[in-house]
Enzyme design. Structure first.
Site, mmCIF file in Angstrom:
data_model
loop_
_atom_site.group_PDB
_atom_site.id
_atom_site.type_symbol
_atom_site.label_atom_id
_atom_site.label_comp_id
_atom_site.label_asym_id
_atom_site.label_seq_id
_atom_site.Cartn_x
_atom_site.Cartn_y
_atom_site.Cartn_z
ATOM 1 N N CYS A 197 10.910 8.778 -67.428
ATOM 2 C CA CYS A 197 11.076 9.979 -66.612
ATOM 3 C C CYS A 197 10.121 9.905 -65.418
ATOM 4 C CB CYS A 197 10.763 11.203 -67.460
ATOM 5 S SG CYS A 197 10.912 12.757 -66.580
ATOM 6 N N GLN A 213 11.566 19.166 -61.404
ATOM 7 C CA GLN A 213 10.704 18.016 -61.115
ATOM 8 C C GLN A 213 10.194 18.018 -59.671
ATOM 9 O OE1 GLN A 213 13.703 15.085 -62.916
ATOM 10 N NE2 GLN A 213 11.733 14.131 -63.345
HETATM 11 ZN ZN LIG Z 1 13.103 13.294 -66.567
#
Ligand SMILES: [Zn+2]
Length: 155
Positions: A93, A55
């Protein structure tokens, strides 16, 4: 001072790659320590309960998780046992802003990881922590919660 990192959002090929394990002998490097500190700061500032290295643009097996005992950085985390029982629960998320859905996860998991000092830790988790671990470890395999979710809401 830890840095606030930029979070990559879906779609991005980095989020879809399988991340590689870190060599346990190289864990004590300043680079990994700093990565952990930066990821913890970024997770907390963004009000996340967890964050995975893909991420922030790195395909390595590192996650941070916010637990009731504080934020933990986990290197090479693995789920070693999954309960037969599963339950549905709401997820979102940081890489898919404004999207929420119901995901079915194992209720309890046993897991292991290497901590910042190079020690292997083995634990079990239930409820929210079990859910967060499954969500974050999915990121390391290129899986997003929307792949598994139902009743998806887009704000
Ligand atoms: Zn996530």
């Amino acid at each position: 001072m830890p840095l606030l990192l930029t979070i990559i959002t879906d779609p991005n090929p980095v989020l879809r790659k399988k991340s590689r394990k870190l060599d346990p002998k190289k864990l004590k490097t300043r680079q990994i320590q700093e990565l952990c500190e930066d990821m913890v700061l970024t997770m907390l500032k963004k009000d996340g309960v967890g964050l995975a290295a893909p991420q922030i643009g790195k395909n390595i097996r590192v996650i941070t998780v916010n637990t009731k005992d504080g934020a933990i950085c986990m290197i090479n985390p693995e789920i070693t046992k999954r309960s037969w029982l599963k339950e549905w629960g709401a997820e979102g998320c940081l890489s898919i802003p404004g999207v929420f859905g119901q995901v079915r996860r194992h209720k309890k998991v046993d897991y292991s990881y290497i901590d910042g000092s190079g020690k292997t830790i083995k634990m079990s988790a239930a409820g929210l922590l079990a859910r967060v671990l499954q969500h974050e470890i999915d990121h390391l395999d290129g899986i997003l919660f929307t792949d598994k979710a139902r009743d998806i809401i887009r704000n």
